[in-house]
Write a protein that holds these residues in place. Sequence first.
Motif, PDB file in Angstrom:
ATOM      1  N   ASN A 120       7.207  -9.067  -7.076  1.00 49.65           N
ATOM      2  CA  ASN A 120       8.647  -9.080  -6.844  1.00 49.65           C
ATOM      3  C   ASN A 120       9.380  -9.880  -7.911  1.00 49.65           C
ATOM      4  N   ARG A 121       8.759 -10.955  -8.390  1.00 48.20           N
ATOM      5  CA  ARG A 121       9.401 -11.774  -9.426  1.00 48.20           C
ATOM      6  C   ARG A 121       9.436 -11.054 -10.768  1.00 48.20           C
ATOM      7  N   GLY A 160       9.679  -7.677 -10.998  1.00 47.58           N
ATOM      8  CA  GLY A 160      10.307  -6.370 -10.838  1.00 47.58           C
ATOM      9  C   GLY A 160       9.316  -5.230 -10.773  1.00 47.58           C
ATOM     10  N   THR A 188       4.635   0.789 -10.707  1.00 45.54           N
ATOM     11  CA  THR A 188       4.105   0.624  -9.348  1.00 45.54           C
ATOM     12  C   THR A 188       2.597   0.426  -9.446  1.00 45.54           C
ATOM     13  N   ILE A 203       5.589  -6.527   3.380  1.00 42.27           N
ATOM     14  CA  ILE A 203       6.548  -6.847   2.311  1.00 42.27           C
ATOM     15  C   ILE A 203       6.399  -5.957   1.076  1.00 42.27           C
ATOM     16  N   ALA A 204       5.425  -5.039   1.078  1.00 39.89           N
ATOM     17  CA  ALA A 204       5.230  -4.154  -0.070  1.00 39.89           C
ATOM     18  C   ALA A 204       6.305  -3.082  -0.122  1.00 39.89           C
ATOM     19  N   ALA A 205       6.524  -2.529  -1.308  1.00 42.96           N
ATOM     20  CA  ALA A 205       7.480  -1.428  -1.447  1.00 42.96           C
ATOM     21  C   ALA A 205       6.995  -0.192  -0.698  1.00 42.96           C
ATOM     22  N   VAL A 254       1.978  -9.095  -4.011  1.00 40.43           N
ATOM     23  CA  VAL A 254       3.323  -8.535  -3.822  1.00 40.43           C
ATOM     24  C   VAL A 254       4.376  -9.585  -4.160  1.00 40.43           C
ATOM     25  N   GLU A 255       4.176 -10.797  -3.698  1.00 38.53           N
ATOM     26  CA  GLU A 255       5.140 -11.869  -3.966  1.00 38.53           C
ATOM     27  C   GLU A 255       5.287 -12.108  -5.470  1.00 38.53           C
ATOM     28  N   GLN A 257      10.072   0.842 -14.622  1.00 34.31           N
ATOM     29  CA  GLN A 257       9.578   0.063 -13.493  1.00 34.31           C
ATOM     30  C   GLN A 257       8.231   0.635 -13.078  1.00 34.31           C
ATOM     31  N   ARG A 292      -0.899  -9.537  -0.295  1.00 33.66           N
ATOM     32  CA  ARG A 292       0.419 -10.084   0.030  1.00 33.66           C
ATOM     33  C   ARG A 292       0.923 -11.023  -1.074  1.00 33.66           C
ATOM     34  N   LYS A 312       6.778  -2.847  -8.439  1.00 34.40           N
ATOM     35  CA  LYS A 312       6.584  -2.382  -7.068  1.00 34.40           C
ATOM     36  C   LYS A 312       5.089  -2.348  -6.738  1.00 34.40           C
TER      37      LYS A 312
END
Length: 385
Positions: free
Chosen positions: A29-30, A32, A11, A49-51, A25-26, A9, A22, A34
């Motif tokens: 998320n799709r 996987g 980042t 909404i960020a990790a 980030v969206e 994973q 933003r 970070k």
Amino acid sequence: MRKQARLPQMTVGILGGGQLARMTVEAANRLGIKIAVLENQEDSSAGQIAAFEIVGHWSDLTALESLIAISDVITLENEFVDYQVLQRLEATGLPVYPSALTLRLIQDKAVQKQTLGTYGLPVPAFATVNTPVEIEAFGEKYGWPVILKARRNGYDGKGNWKLDDPADIEAGLKALDKGLGSLMVEAFVPFVKELAVMVVRRPSGEIAAYPVVETVQRDHICHTVQAPAGVSAEIAEVALTMAHSAVEAVEGVGVFGVELFLTGEGIVLINELAPRPHNSGHYTIEACPSSQFDNLLRAVLDLPLGETGLIAPAAMVNLLGQHQRSGGPDGLEKALAVRGASLHLYAKAESRPGRKMGHVTALAPGGTSDEALKIARQAADLLEY
């Protein structure tokens, strides 16, 4: 059959926490992935909404060290970060895209145009200026009006001033409030359309472009985008070729917005480059198999690029603040009832006149971008910030 190695994973660190981060980030998320954002203030649009949300300035060494510690690669959401900051990050061995070199070639608009000109790409006539006399001499040579520009940190019209004649020079200098060593002047282009192309490029060299779109600006702020642009196939091909060449000229990696002018004589000129996701590419979230934000992540992680073709003709309308106030928009319930409209609200804590608070996208399967624009405008007109 040999089993492929599993990717850990990842980042991705982003310098900046506004709406572009933003929407990244969206997209992350799709996949996987970070996201860690570094922004001046907490609870930023992306930080919500960020990790990981790191609060601090880009020049804050402690904040940068925190970002480095948790990131596999770093990108940015605006070109206002000094390229020296990227050099500092690169010195750690961490991949940084776009690179310090690319940012240095882009963030000073005079250097940007000089670089593009060196590669034979057409740009409006321009000159750096150090005295009002030089501004006047440029106007006399190329004709009035001319555009006075801050060489750095201008956006949404902040940093541009139209000079209709020499009598406007003093007011222009005062409005921009810059030292004369940091200004440039540019010939006014009597364009018939403003076009834009989003280009995405991997470190390995794979490059792709989204369709040529038409943008409408008011007071230098993007109000609408229509995809595809209403231009001939020949003009579209010229614009796409120029956009590819411009990104390669600055050795760009990531996603880039390339703004262009189309004149009445059918001449295409490059206006400016943005080394990040761009307002003219927001429509790609709904209208393309892989959005500009999906492909930004793929590019900086050097993964295969996603498809960039249009699913259907599309349009986007920006939602701009009308008042100085906090809270969400009025009219949300009515806007959500508009069939075919997709709302994107940026969750900014405060609205002010002209501030980008969100956007509305619509598609027109089997129809035209004009039909899509009508739907998007219907929803946008119901919202008030």
